[in-house]
Structure formats: structure tokens, C-alpha cells
Design a protein around this motif. Structure first.
Motif, mmCIF file in Angstrom:
data_model
loop_
_atom_site.group_PDB
_atom_site.id
_atom_site.type_symbol
_atom_site.label_atom_id
_atom_site.label_comp_id
_atom_site.label_asym_id
_atom_site.label_seq_id
_atom_site.Cartn_x
_atom_site.Cartn_y
_atom_site.Cartn_z
ATOM 1 N N CYS A 17 -11.202 -68.603 -47.164
ATOM 2 C CA CYS A 17 -10.845 -67.899 -45.934
ATOM 3 C C CYS A 17 -11.646 -68.454 -44.758
ATOM 4 O O CYS A 17 -12.765 -68.939 -44.938
ATOM 5 C CB CYS A 17 -11.134 -66.406 -46.078
ATOM 6 N N PRO A 18 -11.098 -68.362 -43.547
ATOM 7 C CA PRO A 18 -11.841 -68.810 -42.362
ATOM 8 C C PRO A 18 -13.128 -68.003 -42.183
ATOM 9 O O PRO A 18 -13.226 -66.852 -42.621
ATOM 10 C CB PRO A 18 -10.874 -68.537 -41.207
ATOM 11 N N GLU A 19 -14.087 -68.580 -41.522
ATOM 12 C CA GLU A 19 -15.403 -67.949 -41.350
ATOM 13 C C GLU A 19 -15.331 -66.626 -40.592
ATOM 14 O O GLU A 19 -16.126 -65.733 -40.836
ATOM 15 C CB GLU A 19 -16.344 -68.919 -40.639
ATOM 16 N N GLU A 20 -14.371 -66.479 -39.677
ATOM 17 C CA GLU A 20 -14.280 -65.247 -38.883
ATOM 18 C C GLU A 20 -13.661 -64.079 -39.654
ATOM 19 O O GLU A 20 -13.572 -62.969 -39.143
ATOM 20 C CB GLU A 20 -13.515 -65.493 -37.581
ATOM 21 N N THR A 21 -13.220 -64.304 -40.874
ATOM 22 C CA THR A 21 -12.661 -63.219 -41.689
ATOM 23 C C THR A 21 -13.679 -62.766 -42.721
ATOM 24 O O THR A 21 -14.605 -63.502 -43.070
ATOM 25 C CB THR A 21 -11.367 -63.662 -42.395
ATOM 26 N N ARG A 22 -13.470 -61.542 -43.208
ATOM 27 C CA ARG A 22 -14.414 -60.989 -44.174
ATOM 28 C C ARG A 22 -13.710 -60.197 -45.273
ATOM 29 O O ARG A 22 -14.334 -59.792 -46.240
ATOM 30 C CB ARG A 22 -15.385 -60.085 -43.416
ATOM 31 N N TYR A 23 -12.411 -59.965 -45.124
ATOM 32 C CA TYR A 23 -11.673 -59.109 -46.047
ATOM 33 C C TYR A 23 -10.360 -59.760 -46.483
ATOM 34 O O TYR A 23 -9.909 -60.726 -45.876
ATOM 35 C CB TYR A 23 -11.367 -57.766 -45.370
ATOM 36 N N CYS A 24 -9.760 -59.180 -47.512
ATOM 37 C CA CYS A 24 -8.439 -59.585 -47.985
ATOM 38 C C CYS A 24 -7.459 -58.453 -47.653
ATOM 39 O O CYS A 24 -7.730 -57.288 -47.959
ATOM 40 C CB CYS A 24 -8.443 -59.817 -49.489
ATOM 41 N N TYR A 25 -6.336 -58.792 -47.028
ATOM 42 C CA TYR A 25 -5.342 -57.830 -46.554
ATOM 43 C C TYR A 25 -4.061 -57.965 -47.370
ATOM 44 O O TYR A 25 -3.637 -59.077 -47.698
ATOM 45 C CB TYR A 25 -5.049 -58.110 -45.079
ATOM 46 N N THR A 26 -3.426 -56.823 -47.694
ATOM 47 C CA THR A 26 -2.155 -56.816 -48.422
ATOM 48 C C THR A 26 -1.180 -55.883 -47.724
ATOM 49 O O THR A 26 -1.531 -54.755 -47.366
ATOM 50 C CB THR A 26 -2.353 -56.341 -49.880
ATOM 51 N N CYS A 43 -6.866 -53.164 -47.585
ATOM 52 C CA CYS A 43 -7.847 -54.232 -47.396
ATOM 53 C C CYS A 43 -8.962 -54.037 -48.408
ATOM 54 O O CYS A 43 -9.269 -52.910 -48.811
ATOM 55 C CB CYS A 43 -8.450 -54.183 -45.989
ATOM 56 N N CYS A 44 -9.562 -55.135 -48.802
ATOM 57 C CA CYS A 44 -10.693 -55.065 -49.731
ATOM 58 C C CYS A 44 -11.675 -56.180 -49.389
ATOM 59 O O CYS A 44 -11.341 -57.133 -48.697
ATOM 60 C CB CYS A 44 -10.212 -55.184 -51.179
ATOM 61 N N GLU A 45 -12.881 -56.020 -49.881
ATOM 62 C CA GLU A 45 -13.941 -56.990 -49.619
ATOM 63 C C GLU A 45 -14.366 -57.609 -50.936
ATOM 64 O O GLU A 45 -14.679 -56.908 -51.891
ATOM 65 C CB GLU A 45 -15.132 -56.287 -48.959
ATOM 66 N N GLY A 46 -14.348 -58.924 -51.004
ATOM 67 C CA GLY A 46 -14.776 -59.614 -52.213
ATOM 68 C C GLY A 46 -13.839 -60.763 -52.547
ATOM 69 O O GLY A 46 -12.698 -60.814 -52.094
ATOM 70 N N ASN A 47 -14.338 -61.673 -53.347
ATOM 71 C CA ASN A 47 -13.569 -62.845 -53.727
ATOM 72 C C ASN A 47 -12.320 -62.452 -54.513
ATOM 73 O O ASN A 47 -12.420 -61.735 -55.510
ATOM 74 C CB ASN A 47 -14.462 -63.772 -54.553
ATOM 75 N N ILE A 48 -11.172 -62.888 -54.059
ATOM 76 C CA ILE A 48 -9.847 -62.586 -54.609
ATOM 77 C C ILE A 48 -9.729 -61.138 -55.106
ATOM 78 O O ILE A 48 -9.232 -60.860 -56.187
ATOM 79 C CB ILE A 48 -9.379 -63.596 -55.680
#
Length: 174
Positions: free
Chosen positions: A69-78, A120-125
Motif C-alpha cells: 500500500c502507498p505510504e499515506e495509507t494505513r488501513y484496508c477498505y472493503t 475498514c481494518c488495520e493490518g497486513n491483508i
């Protein structure tokens, strides 16, 4: 013929003595870092399943590119669109910023008998699954939100934003 086994014994004893002469030590984390330097594009980088309007969750995850993910992102969105029976019509997943994750939940699609849910969630995949109802259409973060611009939203505001996203999705599909 008899000299062959004797040569093997001599070679084996020489190799054994050579191995004993080598200093033995444990392989450490420092060795791993030295031998395998990080290939991540930036510190703390992570990956999310990423797809746009896949038919269902399986298709999304199956063909998701393996990119950081780009550096400016921190979460995964669905973003998940379902028919009136709960069957998937569309699944979109991507990397997201905090601002994009403040509005999660479910809402009906007007006059279509469909429902959309976002999470949204935080963490690798971490976005392996898709939200299907209010209990899993959430913003799951393992760290406290420290942004000074973060203010909890009301359900009305959340539903308005979701309705906006629904209208945008409907407009782009027609």
C-alpha cells in the motif's frame, strides 16, 4: 579396487576435521537482516487485498495483486454490494487513509432491493472477508485514533456518506 573405500574414509575424516574446526554459533535475527534486507517500500508497510467490482469475495481475493500500500495509507477498505438475498453482486477492496475509513456500516440501495456494506481494518491483508451486515461492517483498528481531526460521527452522518457512496457507485454502473 580396495583403494576406493580407503580414499572415501580418508576424505570423510578430512571433511569431519574441517567441520569441527569451523566456529559454531546460532543464526540470529541480525544475520537474517544482514542476509535478507527488507524489501518493503517504506517502514511499517503492509498489503491489502485489492480489486475493483469483482463478482464476489473469492474472485477478488484470488486475483488481488500482491502490492504494498502507498505510504499515506494505513488501513484496508472493503465495499460490498449484495442483492436482497445477501448474494454478492460486487466486491471492491483497496488501501485506504483514515479519512476514508471514518464512515463504515450498511445501508439499503434505494428502489433496488440491494444493500451495501463497507468496512475498514488495520493490518497486513486484514481484509480477507467482506462485510455482510452491521455486526461486521466496522472499522477495526488495533491502535487508538490519535488524529486531532478525528471526531466520532453520528449514525445519520454515516448513513448519509454511505448513501453518497451508493449513489456514486450506481451512477458509475449505469
Amino acid at each position: 579396487m580396495k583403494s576406493w573405500p580407503a580414499a572415501c574414509v580418508l576424505l570423510l575424516s578430512t571433511v569431519t576435521k574441517w567441520i569441527k574446526d569451523i566456529e559454531a554459533r546460532d543464526f540470529t535475527a541480525k544475520d537474517i537482516v544482514h542476509l535478507h534486507p527488507s524489501t518493503t517500500p517504506h517502514p511499517g508497510s503492509f498489503k491489502c487485498f485489492t480489486c475493483q467490482e469483482a463478482r464476489d469475495n473469492y474472485e477478488c481475493n484470488r486475483w488481488a495483486p500482491d502490492l504494498y500500500c502507498p505510504e499515506e495509507t494505513r488501513y484496508c477498505y472493503t465495499f460490498h454490494v449484495m442483492d436482497s438475498w445477501g448474494n454478492s453482486l460486487s466486491v471492491s477492496k483497496r488501501c485506504a487513509s483514515l479519512h476514508e475509513c471514518l464512515f463504515t456500516g450498511c445501508a439499503p440501495l434505494a428502489n433496488k432491493g440491494q444493500q451495501v456494506c463497507s468496512s475498514c481494518c488495520e493490518g497486513n491483508i486484514c481484509n480477507l472477508w467482506v462485510p455482510q451486515n452491521e455486526s461486521n461492517a466496522i472499522f477495526a483498528s488495533s491502535s487508538p485514533l490519535r488524529s486531532s481531526s478525528y471526531r466520532p460521527t453520528t449514525t445519520i452522518l454515516t448513513n448519509n456518506v454511505i448513501l453518497f457512496m451508493i449513489n456514486l457507485w450506481t451512477f458509475t454502473r449505469d
